[in-house]
Every structure is written in C-alpha cells, then in structure tokens.
Design a protein around this motif. Sequence first.
Motif, PDB file in Angstrom:
ATOM      1  N   VAL A   2     -29.009  71.984  76.352  1.00 17.47           N
ATOM      2  CA  VAL A   2     -29.993  71.878  75.435  1.00 17.47           C
ATOM      3  C   VAL A   2     -31.387  72.749  75.726  1.00 17.47           C
ATOM      4  O   VAL A   2     -32.162  73.122  74.868  1.00 17.47           O
ATOM      5  CB  VAL A   2     -30.314  70.277  75.326  1.00 17.47           C
ATOM      6  CG1 VAL A   2     -31.488  69.850  74.523  1.00 17.47           C
ATOM      7  CG2 VAL A   2     -29.086  69.716  74.702  1.00 17.47           C
ATOM      8  N   LEU A   3     -31.548  72.803  76.984  1.00 18.83           N
ATOM      9  CA  LEU A   3     -32.905  73.242  77.387  1.00 18.83           C
ATOM     10  C   LEU A   3     -32.748  74.918  77.296  1.00 18.83           C
ATOM     11  O   LEU A   3     -33.408  75.567  76.758  1.00 18.83           O
ATOM     12  CB  LEU A   3     -33.092  73.089  78.977  1.00 18.83           C
ATOM     13  CG  LEU A   3     -33.234  71.650  79.439  1.00 18.83           C
ATOM     14  CD1 LEU A   3     -33.461  71.320  80.722  1.00 18.83           C
ATOM     15  CD2 LEU A   3     -34.353  71.016  78.483  1.00 18.83           C
TER      16      LEU A   3
ATOM     17  N   LYS B  61     -32.711  77.181  73.758  1.00 21.65           N
ATOM     18  CA  LYS B  61     -34.035  77.535  73.221  1.00 21.65           C
ATOM     19  C   LYS B  61     -35.198  77.587  74.382  1.00 21.65           C
ATOM     20  O   LYS B  61     -36.148  77.651  73.911  1.00 21.65           O
ATOM     21  CB  LYS B  61     -34.594  76.714  72.128  1.00 21.65           C
ATOM     22  CG  LYS B  61     -33.593  77.127  70.878  1.00 21.65           C
ATOM     23  CD  LYS B  61     -34.306  76.204  69.599  1.00 21.65           C
ATOM     24  CE  LYS B  61     -33.655  76.883  68.386  1.00 21.65           C
ATOM     25  NZ  LYS B  61     -32.076  76.746  68.216  1.00 21.65           N
ATOM     26  N   ARG B  62     -34.885  78.016  75.483  1.00 20.38           N
ATOM     27  CA  ARG B  62     -35.714  78.121  76.523  1.00 20.38           C
ATOM     28  C   ARG B  62     -36.514  76.843  76.461  1.00 20.38           C
ATOM     29  O   ARG B  62     -37.938  77.266  76.805  1.00 20.38           O
ATOM     30  CB  ARG B  62     -36.396  79.605  76.328  1.00 20.38           C
ATOM     31  CG  ARG B  62     -37.066  80.030  77.627  1.00 20.38           C
ATOM     32  CD  ARG B  62     -37.342  81.346  77.664  1.00 20.38           C
ATOM     33  NE  ARG B  62     -38.318  81.738  76.488  1.00 20.38           N
ATOM     34  CZ  ARG B  62     -38.508  82.832  76.180  1.00 20.38           C
ATOM     35  NH1 ARG B  62     -37.704  84.090  76.731  1.00 20.38           N
ATOM     36  NH2 ARG B  62     -39.351  83.395  74.983  1.00 20.38           N
ATOM     37  N   ARG B  63     -36.134  75.841  76.409  1.00 17.57           N
ATOM     38  CA  ARG B  63     -37.102  74.398  76.360  1.00 17.57           C
ATOM     39  C   ARG B  63     -37.262  74.014  77.828  1.00 17.57           C
ATOM     40  O   ARG B  63     -36.572  74.738  78.634  1.00 17.57           O
ATOM     41  CB  ARG B  63     -36.414  73.550  75.698  1.00 17.57           C
ATOM     42  CG  ARG B  63     -36.251  73.731  74.186  1.00 17.57           C
ATOM     43  CD  ARG B  63     -35.062  72.830  73.541  1.00 17.57           C
ATOM     44  NE  ARG B  63     -35.208  72.702  72.263  1.00 17.57           N
ATOM     45  CZ  ARG B  63     -33.852  72.710  71.374  1.00 17.57           C
ATOM     46  NH1 ARG B  63     -32.791  72.597  72.040  1.00 17.57           N
ATOM     47  NH2 ARG B  63     -33.959  72.769  70.202  1.00 17.57           N
ATOM     48  N   SER B  64     -38.261  73.406  77.933  1.00 20.25           N
ATOM     49  CA  SER B  64     -38.502  72.968  79.505  1.00 20.25           C
ATOM     50  C   SER B  64     -38.831  71.349  79.479  1.00 20.25           C
ATOM     51  O   SER B  64     -39.497  70.853  78.493  1.00 20.25           O
ATOM     52  CB  SER B  64     -39.641  73.747  80.244  1.00 20.25           C
ATOM     53  OG  SER B  64     -40.799  73.530  79.476  1.00 20.25           O
ATOM     54  N   ILE B  65     -38.608  70.552  80.642  1.00 18.90           N
ATOM     55  CA  ILE B  65     -39.028  69.397  80.931  1.00 18.90           C
ATOM     56  C   ILE B  65     -39.800  69.270  82.072  1.00 18.90           C
ATOM     57  O   ILE B  65     -39.626  69.826  83.007  1.00 18.90           O
ATOM     58  CB  ILE B  65     -37.845  68.363  80.863  1.00 18.90           C
ATOM     59  CG1 ILE B  65     -36.900  68.319  79.605  1.00 18.90           C
ATOM     60  CG2 ILE B  65     -38.361  66.944  81.175  1.00 18.90           C
ATOM     61  CD1 ILE B  65     -35.784  67.474  79.745  1.00 18.90           C
ATOM     62  N   SER B  66     -41.094  68.688  82.050  1.00 24.96           N
ATOM     63  CA  SER B  66     -41.740  68.669  83.105  1.00 24.96           C
ATOM     64  C   SER B  66     -42.345  67.073  83.455  1.00 24.96           C
ATOM     65  O   SER B  66     -42.265  66.261  82.421  1.00 24.96           O
ATOM     66  CB  SER B  66     -43.069  69.581  82.958  1.00 24.96           C
ATOM     67  OG  SER B  66     -43.752  69.272  81.870  1.00 24.96           O
TER      68      SER B  66
END
Length: 355
Positions: A282-283, A286-291
């Motif tokens: 999932v990350l 689309k080059r998503r991030s969780i911080s």
Amino acid sequence: MPNSVGYAAQGADKPLEYFSFQRRALGPRDVHIDILYCGVCHSDLHLARDEWGGTVYPIVPGHEIVGTIRAVGSEVNQYQVGDTVGVGCMVDSCRQCENCGDGYEQYCDQGFVATYNSEEKQTGGVTYGGYSNNIVVDQDFVLRVDPKLDLAGVAPLLCAGITTYSPLRHWKVGKGHKVAVVGLGGLGHMGVKIAKAMGAEVTMITTSESKVNDAKRLGADAVIISRDKDAMKAARNSFDFILNTVAVPHDLDAYSNLLRRDGNMTLVGIPAEPHPSPSVGVLIGKRRSISGSLIGGIAETQEMLDFCAQHNITADIELIDMQEINEAYERMLKSDVKYRFVIDMQSLAQAASQS
C-alpha cells in the motif's frame, strides 16, 4: 519553598485525592506561577493508573497549564510578575544535544523532563504537575499566552494543540491541500480547527454518524464515516495528508489507501497495544509514508499559541471543579466529553478548607 496543594494518586488503584506538598525554592532563572486552569489529558489517566508503567507515587498529573506569574528569579529577563503564561508537557531538557540545539526539545537525546512524573534536575526529586495551585518552572520552558483569549480554552492547546499543530506544520499543510483528520476527540477537534485555519480543505473521518454535525461546526468541509465501505473507496487517492489521532489499534491500510502519491499519514495517538502492521504494498504503490509526531519544541509551541491567538482558536471544553476529577476520568474513558475537561483551580480553595 512554595507550599502547594493539589490532587494526587497514591497508587494505581487509588482515586485522586487532596494532597499538600512543597515546590522547589525559586531559583534565579525560575518563575513561580499561580495556576488558573489545567486541562485533563488522557495520558494523565494512563500515568495515574500506571497503565504505561514507570509511575512514581504520589503522582500529581497535569501538563496543560495556564496561569499568572506571582514571582520571578533574579536572572529572569523574559517575564514579569502578572504575565499570563502557560506550561506544557516539558519543564526541562539537556539543552546540549543536537535535537535541543535545533529547537526539538521533545526529542532530547537524554529525554526531556516531563512536567510531572519525571526526575527534577534541580532537586533530584519528582516533578509534580498542574492539578495544583502553583508551579515553579525555568523561564525557558514557560510560554506566553494572550490574555484576551478564553484562558480555560487555551489550556488544552499546551498538549492537544501542539500535538496536532506540529505535524501539520512539519508537512507544510496549507492552502490547496486536502487534509483528513481521523477521530473526533480532544486531539481530532483541534486538528480540524488548526488545519482549517492553515487554509486546507479538511475532511473528518469518524466511526460515528452522530459526530457529523459537530465536525462541520468545528470547520470540517466534509465527513466520511469510516464504516461506510463505499465512502472510503470513493475517497481513495484523494488526500495530501492525514492526521490520525486514534489511540486504539486499528487497520492503518484503510487510511493509507486514501493518500495521494507522496502523501503522508502522521500518527499522534499512542495505543496500549501495537497497530496491525501496515502493508508495504500500500505504501510503495504510491510512495506513501507513515510517520509519528510527539508534541513540539518550545519555540514551535509558542508559534502555535501565537497562531491560535491570531485565528481566535481555543479548545472546546467542559470546565470542572478539582473535586470532580475522578468522575471526569471515568467519563473520559467513555468519550463522554466535548472535547476536553479543564479544571478550574479556584475550586482547590474549597478542597483545602475541607481537608
């Protein structure tokens, strides 16, 4: 040394009760603050009941403090008697590490000194918090408060306000951005107000249909019910930033899928148990991030207070007497508050007369 009174828990299974103690003597760089109001944070409950471990008893909680200065030390040059000020989650740090030097005292390599339940450097004792009539704090960890604002509503800004402001500021949220806030509680309602004031288009994501009208009253442009699979599917790939305030374990993928390419979701709630592991696919798709993000440094907290004063932002609160704190804890567990309890410290005078 200043004589103080407040409410403390004497054990994990004990209610908070009247407690008298002494603050440290006023040092040359210290300010002595008479506390007017103190917000009630969920972390107060966690620590009072030793749910995170490491609680030192007796514990006097409270880190959302607003008051007026009664006295100042001989070297204090930032404040004077009568100033309206605030104290948040920190009262000291090492001031020498890279993070402290960069203004990120909350990430101090030695660990910041918390406003309560932390070792006090000056005395070697334990810090006591804002459920009390006064506090002594180094001037570098005191914050200016605009006295024109509703001071009871300002108190929660010292934790809930900066906890939401800091990640929004870090990820440069502003005009033209689509932002979602997950969870409408003490943190979430501040996230909506602040993101809207920053110029973003704001969507509240909640499990409860009963919160739709309130979310819009607070400034949300739209509301998504997270249990509505069709609504969640329709919102995929639409948000630049998601502020996730939920403090219980939940499926992060359901929200990560709502991010656009290069979108970020920042977590500010601390669950008692870990979240299920997010899907790497999932990350990376689309080059998503969780911080994650922890409160804010002193300079940023002052910036937040000034921003809120400029935009006339305060927390939605229910004002209580100190004697109602144990009932408030039980109501907080049921989410029965809109959206932050704040203690009126004038009520301590009655508690003192009855002790």
